[in-house]
Enzyme design. Sequence first.
Site, PDB file in Angstrom:
ATOM      1  N   GLU A 117      14.966 -60.766  22.697  1.00 16.11           N
ATOM      2  CA  GLU A 117      14.046 -61.111  23.773  1.00 16.11           C
ATOM      3  C   GLU A 117      14.781 -61.775  24.926  1.00 16.11           C
ATOM      4  OE1 GLU A 117      11.521 -63.315  21.230  1.00 16.11           O
ATOM      5  OE2 GLU A 117      12.618 -65.163  21.536  1.00 16.11           O
ATOM      6  N   CYS A 130      16.810 -66.196  30.915  1.00 15.08           N
ATOM      7  CA  CYS A 130      17.278 -66.685  29.627  1.00 15.08           C
ATOM      8  C   CYS A 130      17.528 -65.462  28.756  1.00 15.08           C
ATOM      9  CB  CYS A 130      16.203 -67.588  29.020  1.00 15.08           C
ATOM     10  SG  CYS A 130      16.601 -68.142  27.358  1.00 15.08           S
ATOM     11  N   CYS A 137      20.406 -64.774  14.476  1.00 17.32           N
ATOM     12  CA  CYS A 137      21.432 -65.801  14.654  1.00 17.32           C
ATOM     13  C   CYS A 137      21.911 -66.248  13.278  1.00 17.32           C
ATOM     14  CB  CYS A 137      20.861 -67.001  15.419  1.00 17.32           C
ATOM     15  SG  CYS A 137      22.106 -68.286  15.732  1.00 17.32           S
ATOM     16  N   CYS A 141      19.835 -73.059  11.955  1.00 16.00           N
ATOM     17  CA  CYS A 141      19.199 -74.362  12.223  1.00 16.00           C
ATOM     18  C   CYS A 141      17.788 -74.334  11.617  1.00 16.00           C
ATOM     19  CB  CYS A 141      19.139 -74.631  13.729  1.00 16.00           C
ATOM     20  SG  CYS A 141      20.760 -74.549  14.521  1.00 16.00           S
ATOM     21  N   CYS A 144      14.438 -73.614  13.610  1.00 15.54           N
ATOM     22  CA  CYS A 144      14.422 -72.498  14.556  1.00 15.54           C
ATOM     23  C   CYS A 144      14.044 -71.192  13.853  1.00 15.54           C
ATOM     24  CB  CYS A 144      15.820 -72.391  15.179  1.00 15.54           C
ATOM     25  SG  CYS A 144      16.130 -70.844  16.022  1.00 15.54           S
ATOM     26  N   CYS A 368      12.867 -70.129  21.214  1.00 11.93           N
ATOM     27  CA  CYS A 368      13.706 -68.961  20.979  1.00 11.93           C
ATOM     28  C   CYS A 368      13.345 -68.279  19.671  1.00 11.93           C
ATOM     29  CB  CYS A 368      15.185 -69.336  21.012  1.00 11.93           C
ATOM     30  SG  CYS A 368      15.787 -70.099  19.504  1.00 11.93           S
TER      31      CYS A 368
HETATM   32  S1  SF4 Z   1      18.668 -73.057  17.400  1.00 11.14           S
HETATM   33 FE1  SF4 Z   1      18.319 -71.026  16.497  1.00 11.14          FE
HETATM   34  S2  SF4 Z   1      19.226 -69.537  17.912  1.00 11.14           S
HETATM   35 FE2  SF4 Z   1      20.050 -71.577  18.425  1.00 11.14          FE
HETATM   36  S3  SF4 Z   1      21.961 -71.740  17.211  1.00 11.14           S
HETATM   37 FE3  SF4 Z   1      20.365 -72.670  15.940  1.00 11.14          FE
HETATM   38  S4  SF4 Z   1      19.630 -70.973  14.652  1.00 11.14           S
HETATM   39 FE4  SF4 Z   1      20.773 -70.060  16.352  1.00 11.14          FE
END
Ligand code: SF4
Length: 375
Positions: A117, A130, A137, A141, A144, A368
């Site tokens: 996206e 953005c 990813c 995290c 997220c 995100c």
């Molecule tokens: S916040 Fe999400 S997109 Fe950003 S580095 Fe951590 S896991 Fe990856």
Amino acid sequence: MTDDLETPRRPTPGELTFTSPRRSKPPRHLADMTTADRREAVTALGLPAFRADQVSRHYFHRLSADPTEWTDVPAAQREQLAHALTPTLMTPVRELTADRGTTRKTLWRLHDGSLVESVLMRYPDRVTMCVSSQAGCGMNCPFCATGQAGLTRNMSTGEIVEQVVSGARQLAAGDVPGGPGRVSNVVFMGMGEPLANYKAVIGALHRFVDPSPAGLGMSARGITVSTVGLVPRIRELAAEGLPVTLAVSLHAPDDELRDTLVPVNTRWKVSEVLDAAWEYARTTKRRVSIEYALIKDINDQAWRADLLAKRLRGKLVHVNLIPLNPTPGSKWTASRPEDEREFVRRLEAGGIAVTVRDTRGREIDGACGQLAAAE
Ligand code: SF4
């Protein structure tokens, strides 16, 4: 192709993925190539090299990937050139708008079915795109949505650039309220850890700043590359001679919490990440941004604000506090307003420049990865 249907394995808590599990290669696009490579690709077709510059000018300057508009190119050569230089890299699946049409989020399907996206945000004085740098990813995290779904694959330079060109096209066509305009800023804060896809991201940075017809001719000052703290890559980026802004997603000032909140901290500690950031600031003379998502009762305590101020004092730095946009069903949520205010007050009292980020597009799942995760 079974590969198209594959979903990435969900990572176990704390697991990091640095290499792209899926290897399927997107078609090669002129945005993947240097000027010399483009000329070579065109001469390999038996056409004169200057056609490469013409098509590049159409793509980057006139923002046209439609060969019927390339009137300075002989009609008989247009399809052949388009096939070699501007193949379709992504198709829009859905577009959501907010803030009276000035925030526009697009969900894209890549050639192998991967979803990514991008978001266009128009402000009175600038337009920021953005962009995503990876499908998914690998940094895991826990707060997220993208991180929880895992890494599908790295994006190509062409796929990263096309997100910005597509936003630029919408603006130039007057499709965004506020009249025709240009993209002035790019932030790598969509899906993915940009520095884990280093080569493709560096290629995209060159295409953004290279003057037409080689690229979009943007100012490096308007471009921000974010990272969770891949220390060797931060040092490499500092040596690239591209003075983009570095944004470090710190989210905690102490290793104990950061080890769980940003699992890459088990590899490179807060002090190592900050040392690399200060070296980046020294080399590029650019102020480093520290990104800090304020999460209720997790990292928003007053003592953490004091510790953060202590660690940043006297440095070329700016803190961006981000009220967390909660993922549906998640225990992670935004801080109480009074805790947020106190956090800001303590940073300011410690002499640190701080802003609370305006959270654009909340009503369209602005955090995100949430749109792709909902597909
Ligand atoms: S916040 Fe999400 S997109 Fe950003 S580095 Fe951590 S896991 Fe990856």
